[in-house]
Design a protein around this motif. Structure first.
Motif, PDB file in Angstrom:
ATOM      1  N   SER A   1      12.206  10.943 -29.403  1.00 18.49           N
ATOM      2  CA  SER A   1      12.540   9.533 -29.657  1.00 18.49           C
ATOM      3  C   SER A   1      11.511   8.902 -30.602  1.00 18.49           C
ATOM      4  CB  SER A   1      12.603   8.743 -28.350  1.00 18.49           C
ATOM      5  OG  SER A   1      13.538   9.291 -27.455  1.00 18.49           O
ATOM      6  N   LEU A   2      11.386   9.479 -31.799  1.00 28.26           N
ATOM      7  CA  LEU A   2      10.314   9.097 -32.712  1.00 28.26           C
ATOM      8  C   LEU A   2      10.392   7.640 -33.164  1.00 28.26           C
ATOM      9  CD1 LEU A   2      10.088  12.341 -34.881  1.00 28.26           C
ATOM     10  CD2 LEU A   2       8.426  11.517 -33.193  1.00 28.26           C
ATOM     11  N   GLY A   3      11.603   7.106 -33.349  1.00 29.61           N
ATOM     12  CA  GLY A   3      11.719   5.707 -33.739  1.00 29.61           C
ATOM     13  C   GLY A   3      11.123   4.776 -32.702  1.00 29.61           C
ATOM     14  N   THR A   4      11.461   5.044 -31.442  1.00 28.31           N
ATOM     15  CA  THR A   4      10.903   4.246 -30.341  1.00 28.31           C
ATOM     16  C   THR A   4       9.402   4.460 -30.228  1.00 28.31           C
ATOM     17  OG1 THR A   4      12.979   4.330 -29.111  1.00 28.31           O
ATOM     18  CG2 THR A   4      10.980   3.879 -27.844  1.00 28.31           C
ATOM     19  N   LEU A   5       8.956   5.695 -30.419  1.00 25.41           N
ATOM     20  CA  LEU A   5       7.531   6.007 -30.319  1.00 25.41           C
ATOM     21  C   LEU A   5       6.718   5.279 -31.393  1.00 25.41           C
ATOM     22  CD1 LEU A   5       5.482   7.669 -28.706  1.00 25.41           C
ATOM     23  CD2 LEU A   5       5.924   9.583 -30.267  1.00 25.41           C
ATOM     24  N   LEU A   6       7.272   5.131 -32.584  1.00 27.16           N
ATOM     25  CA  LEU A   6       6.593   4.371 -33.633  1.00 27.16           C
ATOM     26  C   LEU A   6       6.366   2.919 -33.202  1.00 27.16           C
ATOM     27  CD1 LEU A   6       8.419   5.669 -36.835  1.00 27.16           C
ATOM     28  CD2 LEU A   6       5.955   5.812 -36.428  1.00 27.16           C
ATOM     29  N   ILE A   7       7.402   2.304 -32.650  1.00 28.77           N
ATOM     30  CA  ILE A   7       7.271   0.918 -32.220  1.00 28.77           C
ATOM     31  C   ILE A   7       6.254   0.790 -31.092  1.00 28.77           C
ATOM     32  CG2 ILE A   7       8.496  -1.035 -31.186  1.00 28.77           C
ATOM     33  CD1 ILE A   7      11.001  -0.104 -32.667  1.00 28.77           C
ATOM     34  N   LEU A   8       6.274   1.724 -30.151  1.00 27.74           N
ATOM     35  CA  LEU A   8       5.311   1.690 -29.057  1.00 27.74           C
ATOM     36  C   LEU A   8       3.880   1.810 -29.575  1.00 27.74           C
ATOM     37  CD1 LEU A   8       7.203   3.915 -26.456  1.00 27.74           C
ATOM     38  CD2 LEU A   8       6.753   1.460 -26.267  1.00 27.74           C
ATOM     39  N   ASN A   9       3.670   2.630 -30.578  1.00 23.64           N
ATOM     40  CA  ASN A   9       2.337   2.752 -31.163  1.00 23.64           C
ATOM     41  C   ASN A   9       1.940   1.486 -31.920  1.00 23.64           C
ATOM     42  OD1 ASN A   9       0.790   5.577 -31.099  1.00 23.64           O
ATOM     43  ND2 ASN A   9       2.987   5.978 -30.956  1.00 23.64           N
ATOM     44  N   LEU A  10       2.891   0.842 -32.575  1.00 19.96           N
ATOM     45  CA  LEU A  10       2.593  -0.421 -33.242  1.00 19.96           C
ATOM     46  C   LEU A  10       2.224  -1.487 -32.219  1.00 19.96           C
ATOM     47  CD1 LEU A  10       2.478  -2.234 -35.745  1.00 19.96           C
ATOM     48  CD2 LEU A  10       4.953  -2.582 -35.516  1.00 19.96           C
ATOM     49  N   ILE A  11       2.944  -1.529 -31.102  1.00 19.81           N
ATOM     50  CA  ILE A  11       2.621  -2.490 -30.046  1.00 19.81           C
ATOM     51  C   ILE A  11       1.206  -2.251 -29.524  1.00 19.81           C
ATOM     52  CG2 ILE A  11       3.193  -3.242 -27.695  1.00 19.81           C
ATOM     53  CD1 ILE A  11       6.133  -2.537 -28.368  1.00 19.81           C
ATOM     54  N   ARG A  12       0.866  -1.004 -29.258  1.00 26.65           N
ATOM     55  CA  ARG A  12      -0.461  -0.677 -28.747  1.00 26.65           C
ATOM     56  C   ARG A  12      -1.547  -1.044 -29.758  1.00 26.65           C
ATOM     57  NH1 ARG A  12      -0.762   4.921 -25.811  1.00 26.65           N
ATOM     58  NH2 ARG A  12      -0.078   5.651 -27.856  1.00 26.65           N
ATOM     59  N   TYR A  13      -1.274  -0.792 -31.031  1.00 29.23           N
ATOM     60  CA  TYR A  13      -2.221  -1.154 -32.085  1.00 29.23           C
ATOM     61  C   TYR A  13      -2.422  -2.670 -32.117  1.00 29.23           C
ATOM     62  CZ  TYR A  13      -4.425  -1.127 -36.715  1.00 29.23           C
ATOM     63  OH  TYR A  13      -5.306  -1.283 -37.769  1.00 29.23           O
ATOM     64  N   ALA A  14      -1.314  -3.414 -32.009  1.00 19.77           N
ATOM     65  CA  ALA A  14      -1.384  -4.869 -32.021  1.00 19.77           C
ATOM     66  C   ALA A  14      -2.147  -5.406 -30.803  1.00 19.77           C
ATOM     67  CB  ALA A  14       0.025  -5.459 -32.063  1.00 19.77           C
ATOM     68  N   GLN A  15      -1.938  -4.791 -29.653  1.00 18.53           N
ATOM     69  CA  GLN A  15      -2.691  -5.195 -28.460  1.00 18.53           C
ATOM     70  C   GLN A  15      -4.185  -5.015 -28.674  1.00 18.53           C
ATOM     71  OE1 GLN A  15      -0.704  -2.576 -25.690  1.00 18.53           O
ATOM     72  NE2 GLN A  15       0.514  -4.234 -24.799  1.00 18.53           N
ATOM     73  N   ASN A  16      -4.559  -3.907 -29.302  1.00 24.02           N
ATOM     74  CA  ASN A  16      -5.977  -3.598 -29.485  1.00 24.02           C
ATOM     75  C   ASN A  16      -6.652  -4.465 -30.540  1.00 24.02           C
ATOM     76  OD1 ASN A  16      -5.899  -1.588 -27.531  1.00 24.02           O
ATOM     77  ND2 ASN A  16      -5.437   0.043 -28.994  1.00 24.02           N
ATOM     78  N   ASP A  17      -5.885  -4.944 -31.529  1.00 17.52           N
ATOM     79  CA  ASP A  17      -6.531  -5.772 -32.554  1.00 17.52           C
ATOM     80  C   ASP A  17      -6.406  -7.269 -32.264  1.00 17.52           C
ATOM     81  OD1 ASP A  17      -4.018  -6.660 -33.392  1.00 17.52           O
ATOM     82  OD2 ASP A  17      -4.145  -5.804 -35.401  1.00 17.52           O
ATOM     83  N   GLY A  18      -5.921  -7.610 -31.064  1.00 18.15           N
ATOM     84  CA  GLY A  18      -5.869  -9.004 -30.645  1.00 18.15           C
ATOM     85  C   GLY A  18      -4.694  -9.793 -31.180  1.00 18.15           C
ATOM     86  N   SER A  19      -3.685  -9.107 -31.711  1.00 17.51           N
ATOM     87  CA  SER A  19      -2.508  -9.801 -32.227  1.00 17.51           C
ATOM     88  C   SER A  19      -1.721 -10.446 -31.094  1.00 17.51           C
ATOM     89  CB  SER A  19      -1.593  -8.829 -32.971  1.00 17.51           C
ATOM     90  OG  SER A  19      -2.203  -8.362 -34.150  1.00 17.51           O
ATOM     91  N   THR A  20      -0.905 -11.417 -31.451  1.00 16.18           N
ATOM     92  CA  THR A  20      -0.079 -12.118 -30.472  1.00 16.18           C
ATOM     93  C   THR A  20       1.328 -11.535 -30.404  1.00 16.18           C
ATOM     94  OG1 THR A  20      -1.314 -14.153 -30.924  1.00 16.18           O
ATOM     95  CG2 THR A  20       0.751 -14.378 -29.714  1.00 16.18           C
ATOM     96  N   PHE A  21       1.882 -11.170 -31.566  1.00 14.79           N
ATOM     97  CA  PHE A  21       3.283 -10.733 -31.597  1.00 14.79           C
ATOM     98  C   PHE A  21       3.482  -9.500 -32.472  1.00 14.79           C
ATOM     99  CE2 PHE A  21       3.493 -15.427 -31.098  1.00 14.79           C
ATOM    100  CZ  PHE A  21       4.132 -15.488 -29.870  1.00 14.79           C
ATOM    101  N   VAL A  22       4.527  -8.754 -32.146  1.00 16.39           N
ATOM    102  CA  VAL A  22       5.127  -7.774 -33.043  1.00 16.39           C
ATOM    103  C   VAL A  22       6.555  -8.232 -33.286  1.00 16.39           C
ATOM    104  CG1 VAL A  22       6.114  -5.449 -33.181  1.00 16.39           C
ATOM    105  CG2 VAL A  22       3.721  -5.738 -32.550  1.00 16.39           C
ATOM    106  N   TYR A  23       6.898  -8.437 -34.549  1.00 16.66           N
ATOM    107  CA  TYR A  23       8.235  -8.877 -34.934  1.00 16.66           C
ATOM    108  C   TYR A  23       9.088  -7.650 -35.227  1.00 16.66           C
ATOM    109  CZ  TYR A  23       6.246 -13.566 -35.397  1.00 16.66           C
ATOM    110  OH  TYR A  23       5.638 -14.772 -35.138  1.00 16.66           O
ATOM    111  N   LEU A  24      10.288  -7.612 -34.632  1.00 19.47           N
ATOM    112  CA  LEU A  24      11.159  -6.439 -34.745  1.00 19.47           C
ATOM    113  C   LEU A  24      12.386  -6.676 -35.615  1.00 19.47           C
ATOM    114  CD1 LEU A  24      11.222  -4.901 -31.142  1.00 19.47           C
ATOM    115  CD2 LEU A  24       9.875  -4.196 -33.123  1.00 19.47           C
ATOM    116  N   GLY A  25      12.440  -7.808 -36.292  1.00 21.45           N
ATOM    117  CA  GLY A  25      13.613  -8.072 -37.124  1.00 21.45           C
ATOM    118  C   GLY A  25      14.762  -8.626 -36.309  1.00 21.45           C
TER     119      GLY A  25
END
Length: 246
Positions: free
Chosen positions: A190-214
């Protein structure tokens, strides 16, 4: 003492497209409101418009403007409240041996070959399947906004999935992704889903508030998968509101 007047910031001129068949809902027609980002303030305006429910493609920002239909809804994940479901945790576990590489977008022929393979497998009737390497490079790097690529790399140092994401002032906006679709070993990950999960984790670690998914469209097979990343917020005429779980 004389002073010269300050130049006003460049404006975005918006246009409305002609009607075309909707690619998501059978029997519907789509129209878009769109404009072109100016290099002089592209980063600022891309952030402002993303937060107002727009999407970016190349240097064009757009949102649906369909007559009598509001099925397309911009969504975002408040990442600090994101808690993956049991199924999403399984997907993370499957991909635990993959390496995440985050870097400035730098198009290359190897990634382009993966892009074309993905298009031919999933979207062979779309215009993107006809993109030349120059077209691809322009999509990946030919803008004036801060953009990074998130790549999943296997043990043989092979890139098997790529996500292009814009940095905006309150988080990240996922622009486009493509991945390996020809090998069974990777299909079941499920590579598409895995990419989004990694982006979410990256955003959590850099202190971001949101990930926009379109855009999300309820009951559209192409779009409905996005509701898995709860909690979600949806953009309405009255601003952003929590999307109630079904």
């Amino acid at each position: 003492m004389s002073t010269e007047p300050l130049s006003p910031p460049p404006l975005i001129h918006f246009y409305r497209s002609n009607e075309a068949p909707c690619p998501y809902l059978e029997g519907k027609a789509e129209r878009k409101l769109f404009g072109r980002l100016d290099p002089r303030n592209a980063q600022q305006n891309n952030s402002l418009l993303t937060k107002a429910g727009f999407r970016r493609s190349h240097d064009i920002v757009y949102k649906p403007a369909c007559q009598g239909c509001q099925a397309c809804q911009a969504i975002r994940i408040p990442v600090q409240f994101f808690n993956p479901s049991r199924n999403l945790k399984k997907i993370l576990h499957k991909g635990q041996n993959l390496r995440l590489d985050v870097s400035a977008s730098d198009p290359n022929r190897s990634d382009y070959a993966l892009f074309i393979s993905y298009q031919n497998s999933r979207h062979n009737d779309s215009d993107m399947a006809l993109m030349t390497y120059e077209d691809y490079a322009a999509m990946m790097k030919g803008t004036h906004v801060e953009t990074l690529t998130f790549k999943l790399i296997d043990a043989q140092n092979k890139t098997i999935a790529v996500l292009l994401a814009d940095k905006i002032d309150d988080g990240w906006s996922a622009i486009y992704s493509f991945y390996e679709t020809s090998e069974h070993e990777y299909i079941k990950m499920s590579l598409g889903t895995l990419l989004i999960l990694n982006l979410i984790r990256y955003a959590q670690n850099d202190g971001s508030t949101f990930v926009y998914l379109g855009f999300w469209i309820k009951n559209s097979p192409k779009m409905d998968y996005k509701k898995r990343f709860s909690p979600l917020e949806v953009f309405t005429p009255h601003g952003w509101h929590c999307l109630k779980p079904e």
